[in-house]
Design a protein around this motif. Sequence first.
Motif, short mmCIF file in Angstrom:
data_model
loop_
_atom_site.label_atom_id
_atom_site.label_comp_id
_atom_site.label_asym_id
_atom_site.label_seq_id
_atom_site.Cartn_x
_atom_site.Cartn_y
_atom_site.Cartn_z
N SER A 85 -8.33 -26.92 10.58
CA SER A 85 -9.41 -25.97 10.32
C SER A 85 -10.57 -26.62 9.58
CB SER A 85 -8.87 -24.80 9.51
OG SER A 85 -8.37 -25.26 8.28
N GLU A 86 -10.24 -27.52 8.67
CA GLU A 86 -11.27 -28.23 7.90
C GLU A 86 -12.24 -28.97 8.82
OE1 GLU A 86 -9.44 -31.29 5.72
OE2 GLU A 86 -11.30 -31.97 4.81
N ARG A 89 -14.50 -26.63 10.94
CA ARG A 89 -15.62 -26.15 10.14
C ARG A 89 -16.65 -27.26 9.94
NH1 ARG A 89 -18.36 -21.56 8.08
NH2 ARG A 89 -19.97 -22.59 6.92
N ARG A 125 -12.00 -16.44 10.24
CA ARG A 125 -11.76 -16.65 8.81
C ARG A 125 -12.58 -17.82 8.28
NH1 ARG A 125 -7.92 -14.35 6.13
NH2 ARG A 125 -7.40 -16.09 4.80
N ILE A 126 -12.93 -18.75 9.14
CA ILE A 126 -13.67 -19.91 8.64
C ILE A 126 -15.02 -20.11 9.32
CG2 ILE A 126 -11.63 -21.19 7.87
CD1 ILE A 126 -12.00 -22.82 10.49
N THR A 170 -24.80 -19.46 3.60
CA THR A 170 -24.15 -20.75 3.76
C THR A 170 -22.77 -20.56 4.36
OG1 THR A 170 -23.45 -20.50 1.50
CG2 THR A 170 -25.33 -21.95 1.92
N MET A 171 -22.13 -19.49 3.99
CA MET A 171 -20.80 -19.24 4.49
C MET A 171 -20.71 -17.80 4.87
SD MET A 171 -17.60 -18.06 4.28
CE MET A 171 -17.77 -17.22 2.74
N THR A 173 -18.15 -15.04 7.38
CA THR A 173 -17.16 -14.88 8.43
C THR A 173 -17.42 -13.58 9.15
OG1 THR A 173 -15.67 -13.79 6.95
CG2 THR A 173 -15.41 -16.15 7.19
N ARG A 175 -15.56 -11.22 10.17
CA ARG A 175 -14.79 -10.01 9.94
C ARG A 175 -15.44 -9.11 8.88
NH1 ARG A 175 -8.64 -11.58 10.36
NH2 ARG A 175 -8.93 -11.71 12.58
N ARG A 176 -15.98 -9.74 7.87
CA ARG A 176 -16.49 -8.96 6.76
C ARG A 176 -17.95 -8.58 6.93
NH1 ARG A 176 -13.39 -7.69 2.11
NH2 ARG A 176 -11.37 -7.69 3.06
#
Lengths: 180, 260
Positions: A85-86, A89, A125-126, A170-171, A173, A175-176
């Motif tokens: 995952s790292e 991203r 999620r990421i 910057t970040m 996701t 879902r939210r």
Amino acid sequence: MAQHQVNYASSAGLPIALTSVDKLVNWGRSNSLWPLTYGLACCAIEMMASGASRYDFDRMGTIFRASPRQADVMILAGTLSKKHSEFARRLYDQMTEPKWVISMGSCANTGGMFNTYATVQGVDRIIPVDIYLPGCAPRPETLQYAMMMLQTKIRRESADMKKNTKQDLTMQTGRRVRLV
Amino acid sequence: MRKYVPKDSVQKKSYYTDRFWVAPRVPRLAVEDEHFVAVVEAVGEDSKESYVEVGQLVIHIEATDNIKVIKKLKEECGYTQCSEQSAVDYLARDGEFELFYQLLNVTEAKRVRVVCRIKDGEPIESITPLYKSANFAERELFDMFGIKVNNHPFLKRILMPDDWEGHPLLKTYPLEGDEFASWYEVDKIFGKEYRDIIGPENRDPAHIDREDSKRFSRVGYEVPFGAEVAEAQSEQEIAYSKIFLTNYNSKKSKVLDERR
């Protein structure tokens, strides 16, 4: 009456089209979507088939690029493990804006059948996702359709990336955060 | 009904156990094959127990003798390949791991399994000087069970990330991961402060919300997309199977402290 007459037939030999900058820019963006060559699991086989001659992504202006610097669509095709995952991203961060993400297949959408400790339960999620593609694995037609849906979405967006809510954090996701 | 005792190990957690059921087991035959007899003789007194199972010789040894025995098997008996090596977690039952080495003799087309047992926390000697293939197998052994391998050239995790906590193949490790596992990618990429923003994992994809008409169709009792299901219910009542099901356990069962 127009003060300045435009001679459509003789001015530089081409007629003049009036449009907004948004539409012009988005016309260009949406018709040359370059996805990143980035397969994670078996969905990548379908992704490769979409790119090859039978389904022929090229006719939509879609050409796979081997470098994130040149790509503007990321197709997350397959199971994303937590160890990887790292790097997924990081590739997303290396892509230049504007950029879009397609989550391809059940595993990328929700973790799918891999309800285990080692699988990311949904890539959103990421990475913020634009289009979720159902299927296990989705057929090339589905991926083509997703690409067409993404084109429609891009044409609706503002050409000014600051106005697109997805990009200004910057970040984020999927879902939210709800896209306005 | 017996009193419910919470159990921490998955091995002890079977929902229903039949006390009189005996697990069917592959028959263990005596060592009669000419080649296998020679192998057992070569191993000699180091072999605690030996038998033939599904055409394979199984030799139980002390964990401390592993390199000695496997060296004999390789050099004297022609077992030139170590095809598999791993462990089984019997911590809950016996407080021990069962380690096995699966060896292959290519010229004789025979296989031998060398089995030994170690206690939790005990190290095992590496067999990488004998078999190159044991290098990765032993790293996996360490990764999955946390078993330390002495004199290994490069003992680090092989499948899980280097900064992972826990050993996933232990029976006490939950399949869906512990807290560290469930936040691993969030902690690593964004930092712990983003846990609240991203939220916990949604690990129940089979969850069905009857009231949600956007994501679930109600077969036979369809409502328009996005309609309030609670409103539609007054008009069409759903006949559930309560008519057909009888509750045979309506009497309250007694909870006993001891077995009768």
